[in-house]
Enzyme design. Sequence first.
Site, short mmCIF file in Angstrom:
data_model
loop_
_atom_site.label_atom_id
_atom_site.label_comp_id
_atom_site.label_asym_id
_atom_site.label_seq_id
_atom_site.Cartn_x
_atom_site.Cartn_y
_atom_site.Cartn_z
CB CYS A 1 33.85 33.68 67.77
SG CYS A 1 34.04 34.85 69.16
CG ASP B 1 29.60 34.61 71.48
OD1 ASP B 1 28.67 33.93 71.98
OD2 ASP B 1 29.55 35.85 71.41
NE ARG C 1 26.21 35.44 72.20
CZ ARG C 1 26.24 36.76 72.02
NH1 ARG C 1 25.12 37.46 72.10
NH2 ARG C 1 27.38 37.38 71.75
CG HIS D 1 29.65 35.55 66.27
ND1 HIS D 1 28.99 36.33 67.20
CD2 HIS D 1 30.88 35.38 66.77
CE1 HIS D 1 29.80 36.59 68.21
NE2 HIS D 1 30.97 36.02 67.97
CB CYS E 1 32.00 39.22 66.99
SG CYS E 1 33.47 38.49 67.73
CO CO Z 1 32.72 36.60 68.81
#
Ligand code: CO
Length: 206
Positions: free
Chosen positions: A42, A44, A46, A98, A101
């Site tokens: 992803c 993301d 993080r 994750h 999400c």
């Molecule tokens: Co995500």
Amino acid sequence: MKKLTHLFERNVKWANEIKDKDPEFFTQLSKQQAPEYLWIGCSDSRVPANQIVALPPGEVFVHRNIANVVVHTDLNCLSVIQFAVEVLKVKHIVVCGHYGCGGIKASMENEDHGLIDNWLRHIKDVSRFHADELEQLDEHARQDRLCELNVLEQATNVCNATVVQNAWKNGADLSVHAWIYSIDNGLLKDLDLSVSSTKQLEQLNS
Ligand code: CO
């Protein structure tokens, strides 16, 4: 115009730290890359691929998009898979999702998010395939489970990609894995999907 000088300062510090430990690091790396892993994860912020598995530059080939989706007509993702498999000859493709999400969450809402709703459609499809299981869960558990089911679905899509199918046909040493990452403790979990041949994929589907 602001030039993000603090990031350039950090960059110099970072490069120097690596060179202090290994003066030849960048010189060696500039000659070739030979990563064993392709990471599909992803976007993301993080969930940074190299840092999670504590691997330095040169060790992981990476493709990231919102909610780690592998679409059969996405030339961007398919080109990454092709290059990784046919040129770099990676041994492992890891699809890593994750929990928590945002893309998965958004796909569960009936709101207008604009353009991205077209992308999230693919996750809504995953929800539909597993509606019976998901309906029995409360909202939080349902979200977590959809994060897992999405990874499994996307990893299966990788297995069905022509590039991967052809690699297996030609006897390549190549495995596809489905992992999920917990943002709240920094740990990975293997979702126990590990496919290394067309035969294993067929067994999975039967
Ligand atoms: Co995500």
